[in-house]
Design an enzyme around this catalytic site. Structure first.
Site, PDB file in Angstrom:
ATOM      1  N   LYS A  90       0.801  -1.228   0.000  1.00 28.63           N
ATOM      2  CA  LYS A  90       0.000   0.000   0.000  1.00 28.63           C
ATOM      3  C   LYS A  90       0.836   1.281   0.000  1.00 28.63           C
ATOM      4  CE  LYS A  90      -4.435  -1.601   1.009  1.00 28.63           C
ATOM      5  NZ  LYS A  90      -4.364  -2.920   1.658  1.00 28.63           N
ATOM      6  N   GLU A 112      -9.812   6.489   3.353  1.00 28.22           N
ATOM      7  CA  GLU A 112     -10.692   5.477   3.931  1.00 28.22           C
ATOM      8  C   GLU A 112      -9.817   4.277   4.270  1.00 28.22           C
ATOM      9  OE1 GLU A 112     -10.008   5.582   0.744  1.00 28.22           O
ATOM     10  OE2 GLU A 112      -9.486   3.469   0.491  1.00 28.22           O
ATOM     11  N   SER A 378       1.549  -9.921  -0.942  1.00 27.95           N
ATOM     12  CA  SER A 378       1.205  -8.496  -0.846  1.00 27.95           C
ATOM     13  C   SER A 378       1.529  -7.877   0.508  1.00 27.95           C
ATOM     14  CB  SER A 378      -0.278  -8.298  -1.157  1.00 27.95           C
ATOM     15  OG  SER A 378      -1.080  -9.139  -0.348  1.00 27.95           O
TER      16      SER A 378
HETATM   17  C1  LIG Z   1      -5.214  -3.984   1.260  1.00 29.85           C
HETATM   18  C2  LIG Z   1      -4.530  -5.259   1.042  1.00 29.85           C
HETATM   19  C3  LIG Z   1      -4.903  -6.122  -0.014  1.00 29.85           C
HETATM   20  C4  LIG Z   1      -6.075  -5.875  -0.912  1.00 29.85           C
HETATM   21  O1  LIG Z   1      -6.034  -4.711  -1.666  1.00 29.85           O
HETATM   22  P1  LIG Z   1      -5.728  -4.706  -3.230  1.00 29.85           P
HETATM   23  O2  LIG Z   1      -6.040  -3.317  -3.633  1.00 29.85           O
HETATM   24  O3  LIG Z   1      -6.602  -5.713  -3.875  1.00 29.85           O
HETATM   25  O4  LIG Z   1      -4.308  -5.046  -3.379  1.00 29.85           O
HETATM   26  C5  LIG Z   1      -4.166  -7.284  -0.210  1.00 29.85           C
HETATM   27  N1  LIG Z   1      -3.138  -7.606   0.595  1.00 29.85           N
HETATM   28  C6  LIG Z   1      -2.760  -6.815   1.619  1.00 29.85           C
HETATM   29  C7  LIG Z   1      -1.613  -7.239   2.471  1.00 29.85           C
HETATM   30  C8  LIG Z   1      -3.438  -5.617   1.883  1.00 29.85           C
HETATM   31  O5  LIG Z   1      -3.051  -4.854   2.895  1.00 29.85           O
END
Ligand SMILES: *Cc1c(COP(=O)(O)O)cnc(C)c1O
Length: 393
Positions: A90, A112, A378
């Protein structure tokens, strides 16, 4: 060739657009007129890339997961977005947007957040750039995500509870949009995913595309080949998936897999599977696949991972899905938990429960011994310890 740049009105095929109240038109127009030029300028790129390197710790490694590869009898590489500052992808986006806000002369930031990951990433960059920060968060999420609320407060952000509806992410989005409508033009809205009105989906996609640019370079260095055979990412709004796919969208030799949250199963009403089960409609100012009831009301989504618990999906992902460029795999809570346990025990990595959905695709799709698979991890699992301890023992 699949189009992955939106047209002038922000549409990818039939998805996207900017269905906004009159009062926001000027703000959005300002952003639309300036974002590409600013983002593409040499100055901006230099400052952005410097911050990504020295502040966030990029490039994140592309790690050959030897024991995981052995287990699945294929070649698995993990893109380690979990090693970013603040623990997920993020921050790639919030750094880009705050630099843009500063260029536009804005003083106040709003955002948000669901699980609080985007809230923390926003509060972090606001502290770094000395900007006032207000984060809207569902009242229920404030209760469930106390550590992230604490982080935001320590970083100096003002966290406001959204007390309407289900008191979760979609309500926080509504409140953030309301705040924006009612605030003067010194306010910039930092949106957390490839959703919302044009130009946000394109802008966030561009900031997150750093992931696939690095994958291309690192994959070549490690294997001598230009591109992996497969890339897997989880999909909430779609930003980490878009980032991981971006550079390869028009390389048809690469299979792209998006893992969406099937919660307790897509045949129950407890899931967040907007691709498998959604209808086309408008949510948060953009046309896409949305979970709706028969009357066309937006349904509450459910997932064990708050980051995937959203009833909509970004318009580019919707377009790529409809064009059959990406494959969608629906992963249940239990499948994700099993995949998380597996990664912990084979590689010594505790993934975010969102990322565990992507890892679970390795159990669903049989890849060949010679194939290469990149899984985008992610985020890290610090925030999910309680979930794992409750469910994996
Ligand atoms: C917020 C988040 C997501 C989902 O958001 P995307 O916009 O689909 O990437 C996925 N993995 C993690 C670790 C997150 O913090």
């Amino acid at each position: 060739m699949v189009k992955f740049i939106p047209n002038e009105d922000g549409f990818y095929g039939e998805f996207g657009g900017a269905f906004i109240p009159e009062i926001l038109k000027e703000n959005i127009q300002e952003l639309k007129d300036s974002y590409s030029d600013i983002i593409d300028s040499k100055d901006f790129k230099e400052e952005y890339l410097n911050l990504l390197q020295d502040y966030c710790g990029r490039p994140t490694p592309l790690y050959y997961a030897e024991r995981l590869s052995e287990k699945y009898n294929t070649n698995v590489f993990l893109k380690r977005e979990d090693l970013n500052h603040t623990g997920a992808h993020k921050i790639n986006n919030t750094i880009g947007q705050i630099l843009l806000a500063r260029k536009l002369g804005k003083k106040r930031i709003i955002a948000e957040t669901g699980a609080g990951q985007h809230g923390v990433a926003t509060a972090t960059v606001c502290a770094r750039f000395g900007m006032e920060c207000t984060v809207h968060m569902g009242a229920k999420d404030i209760e469930r995500q106390a550590p992230n609320v604490g982080r935001m407060k320590l970083l100096g952000a003002n966290v406001i509870a959204a007390i309407s509806g289900s008191q979760t992410l979609k309500d926080a989005c509504n409140e953030a949009i309301n705040d924006w409508v009612n605030s003067s033009d010194d306010t910039f809205y930092i949106l957390g995913s490839v959703v919302g009105p044009h130009p946000y989906p394109d802008m966030v996609a561009k900031f997150q595309s750093i992931i696939s640019y690095e994958i291309a370079e690192q994959f070549k260095e490690k294997t001598g080949k230009d591109s992996p055979d497969n890339i897997i990412a989880c999909i909430g709004g779609g930003s980490n998936a878009t980032g991981a796919f971006y550079h390869f969208i028009n390389d048809n030799s690469v299979n792209l897999y998006g893992a969406e949250a099937a919660g307790m199963g897509i045949d129950t009403d407890k899931h967040a599977a907007s691709l498998s089960k959604g209808e086309i409609g408008i949510l948060h100012a953009s046309r896409s696949y949305i979970l709706m009831d028969k009357e066309g009301n937006v349904k509450d989504s459910y997932s064990i991972s708050s980051g995937l618990d959203y009833p909509g999906i970004g318009p580019l992902i919707a377009h790529l899905y409809k064009s059959k460029r990406i494959n969608c795999v629906a992963v249940t809570d239990n499948q994700a938990l099993k995949a998380a346990d597996n990664l912990m025990k084979t590689e010594g990595i505790i993934p975010a429960v969102e990322s565990s959905h992507a890892l679970a695709v390795l159990d669903e799709i049989k890849f060949d011994k010679n194939e290469t698979v990149v899984v985008n991890v992610s985020g890290r699992g610090d925030k999910d310890l309680e979930t794992y301890l409750n469910r994996l023992n």
